[in-house]
Design a protein around this motif. Structure first.
Motif, PDB file in Angstrom:
ATOM      1  N   LEU A  55       0.832  -1.207   0.000  1.00  0.00           N
ATOM      2  CA  LEU A  55       0.000   0.000   0.000  1.00  0.00           C
ATOM      3  C   LEU A  55       0.869   1.261   0.000  1.00  0.00           C
ATOM      4  O   LEU A  55       0.576   2.219  -0.725  1.00  0.00           O
ATOM      5  N   ALA A  56       1.940   1.265   0.789  1.00  0.00           N
ATOM      6  CA  ALA A  56       2.832   2.430   0.841  1.00  0.00           C
ATOM      7  C   ALA A  56       3.481   2.663  -0.522  1.00  0.00           C
ATOM      8  O   ALA A  56       3.608   3.811  -0.966  1.00  0.00           O
ATOM      9  N   ALA A  57       3.860   1.595  -1.208  1.00  0.00           N
ATOM     10  CA  ALA A  57       4.454   1.727  -2.543  1.00  0.00           C
ATOM     11  C   ALA A  57       3.425   2.253  -3.541  1.00  0.00           C
ATOM     12  O   ALA A  57       3.738   3.118  -4.380  1.00  0.00           O
ATOM     13  N   LEU A  58       2.187   1.761  -3.450  1.00  0.00           N
ATOM     14  CA  LEU A  58       1.128   2.260  -4.335  1.00  0.00           C
ATOM     15  C   LEU A  58       0.840   3.732  -4.056  1.00  0.00           C
ATOM     16  O   LEU A  58       0.591   4.509  -4.980  1.00  0.00           O
ATOM     17  N   GLU A  59       0.902   4.115  -2.787  1.00  0.00           N
ATOM     18  CA  GLU A  59       0.681   5.520  -2.442  1.00  0.00           C
ATOM     19  C   GLU A  59       1.814   6.389  -2.973  1.00  0.00           C
ATOM     20  O   GLU A  59       1.585   7.493  -3.473  1.00  0.00           O
ATOM     21  N   ALA A  60       3.036   5.889  -2.899  1.00  0.00           N
ATOM     22  CA  ALA A  60       4.184   6.639  -3.431  1.00  0.00           C
ATOM     23  C   ALA A  60       4.040   6.870  -4.934  1.00  0.00           C
ATOM     24  O   ALA A  60       4.519   7.877  -5.465  1.00  0.00           O
ATOM     25  N   ASP A  61       3.379   5.940  -5.620  1.00  0.00           N
ATOM     26  CA  ASP A  61       3.121   6.073  -7.060  1.00  0.00           C
ATOM     27  C   ASP A  61       1.829   6.834  -7.337  1.00  0.00           C
ATOM     28  O   ASP A  61       1.364   6.871  -8.471  1.00  0.00           O
ATOM     29  N   ALA A  62       1.207   7.382  -6.290  1.00  0.00           N
ATOM     30  CA  ALA A  62      -0.043   8.153  -6.393  1.00  0.00           C
ATOM     31  C   ALA A  62      -1.184   7.306  -6.950  1.00  0.00           C
ATOM     32  O   ALA A  62      -2.062   7.811  -7.646  1.00  0.00           O
ATOM     33  N   ARG A  63      -1.200   6.002  -6.637  1.00  0.00           N
ATOM     34  CA  ARG A  63      -2.279   5.129  -7.102  1.00  0.00           C
ATOM     35  C   ARG A  63      -3.336   4.918  -6.042  1.00  0.00           C
ATOM     36  O   ARG A  63      -4.448   4.501  -6.351  1.00  0.00           O
ATOM     37  N   VAL A  64      -2.991   5.149  -4.755  1.00  0.00           N
ATOM     38  CA  VAL A  64      -3.953   5.053  -3.661  1.00  0.00           C
ATOM     39  C   VAL A  64      -3.726   6.233  -2.720  1.00  0.00           C
ATOM     40  O   VAL A  64      -2.676   6.871  -2.755  1.00  0.00           O
ATOM     41  N   GLY A  65      -4.716   6.478  -1.889  1.00  0.00           N
ATOM     42  CA  GLY A  65      -4.594   7.536  -0.894  1.00  0.00           C
ATOM     43  C   GLY A  65      -4.809   6.968   0.491  1.00  0.00           C
ATOM     44  O   GLY A  65      -5.384   5.899   0.654  1.00  0.00           O
ATOM     45  N   SER A  66      -4.320   7.691   1.490  1.00  0.00           N
ATOM     46  CA  SER A  66      -4.513   7.251   2.867  1.00  0.00           C
ATOM     47  C   SER A  66      -4.863   8.445   3.733  1.00  0.00           C
ATOM     48  O   SER A  66      -4.658   9.593   3.341  1.00  0.00           O
ATOM     49  N   MET A  67      -5.399   8.131   4.903  1.00  0.00           N
ATOM     50  CA  MET A  67      -5.663   9.163   5.901  1.00  0.00           C
ATOM     51  C   MET A  67      -5.518   8.537   7.280  1.00  0.00           C
ATOM     52  O   MET A  67      -5.656   7.314   7.429  1.00  0.00           O
ATOM     53  N   ILE A  68      -5.239   9.361   8.260  1.00  0.00           N
ATOM     54  CA  ILE A  68      -5.101   8.880   9.627  1.00  0.00           C
ATOM     55  C   ILE A  68      -6.375   9.193  10.388  1.00  0.00           C
ATOM     56  O   ILE A  68      -6.883  10.307  10.327  1.00  0.00           O
ATOM     57  N   GLY A 100      -7.441   8.767  14.155  1.00  0.00           N
ATOM     58  CA  GLY A 100      -6.960   8.387  15.472  1.00  0.00           C
ATOM     59  C   GLY A 100      -5.561   7.792  15.345  1.00  0.00           C
ATOM     60  O   GLY A 100      -4.663   8.421  14.827  1.00  0.00           O
ATOM     61  N   ARG A 101      -5.420   6.541  15.760  1.00  0.00           N
ATOM     62  CA  ARG A 101      -4.136   5.854  15.630  1.00  0.00           C
ATOM     63  C   ARG A 101      -4.104   4.927  14.435  1.00  0.00           C
ATOM     64  O   ARG A 101      -3.107   4.242  14.202  1.00  0.00           O
ATOM     65  N   GLU A 102      -5.187   4.901  13.655  1.00  0.00           N
ATOM     66  CA  GLU A 102      -5.322   3.949  12.564  1.00  0.00           C
ATOM     67  C   GLU A 102      -5.087   4.628  11.213  1.00  0.00           C
ATOM     68  O   GLU A 102      -5.568   5.723  10.960  1.00  0.00           O
ATOM     69  N   LEU A 103      -4.349   3.944  10.351  1.00  0.00           N
ATOM     70  CA  LEU A 103      -4.124   4.408   8.994  1.00  0.00           C
ATOM     71  C   LEU A 103      -5.170   3.759   8.108  1.00  0.00           C
ATOM     72  O   LEU A 103      -5.326   2.537   8.111  1.00  0.00           O
ATOM     73  N   LEU A 104      -5.909   4.574   7.382  1.00  0.00           N
ATOM     74  CA  LEU A 104      -6.965   4.068   6.499  1.00  0.00           C
ATOM     75  C   LEU A 104      -6.605   4.322   5.045  1.00  0.00           C
ATOM     76  O   LEU A 104      -5.965   5.319   4.724  1.00  0.00           O
ATOM     77  N   TRP A 105      -7.050   3.432   4.184  1.00  0.00           N
ATOM     78  CA  TRP A 105      -6.738   3.516   2.747  1.00  0.00           C
ATOM     79  C   TRP A 105      -8.015   3.629   1.940  1.00  0.00           C
ATOM     80  O   TRP A 105      -9.026   3.136   2.284  1.00  0.00           O
TER      81      TRP A 105
END
Length: 69
Positions: A49-62, A64-69
């Motif tokens: 997921l982090a690699a896909l985000e680096a390629d701007a193919r997915v997004g994430s948000m925080i 609380g303490r949880e990372l959501l995609w």
């Protein structure tokens, strides 16, 4: 280059059309396992997921303490 796991991740992630807005990494791993992908552990999914985000193919948000995609 996109791996087969990356393609599977992109298929299980919600889009703007879906009722579910965001998924946690463990939820994504569970959906992959339900579809027959033997992921093994959540950290592997997190790295993809982090690699896909680096390629701007997915997004994430925080949330609380949880990372959501």
């Amino acid at each position: 280059m996109t791996s087969s796991l990356d393609e599977a991740i992109l298929r299980v992630l919600p889009t703007e059309r879906d009722a579910t807005a965001w998924l946690s990494t463990p939820e994504i791993r569970q959906r992959l396992e339900e579809r027959g992908h033997r992921v093994g552990y959540t950290k592997k999914v997190q790295r993809h997921l982090a690699a896909l985000e680096a390629d701007a193919r997915v997004g994430s948000m925080i949330n609380g303490r949880e990372l959501l995609w």
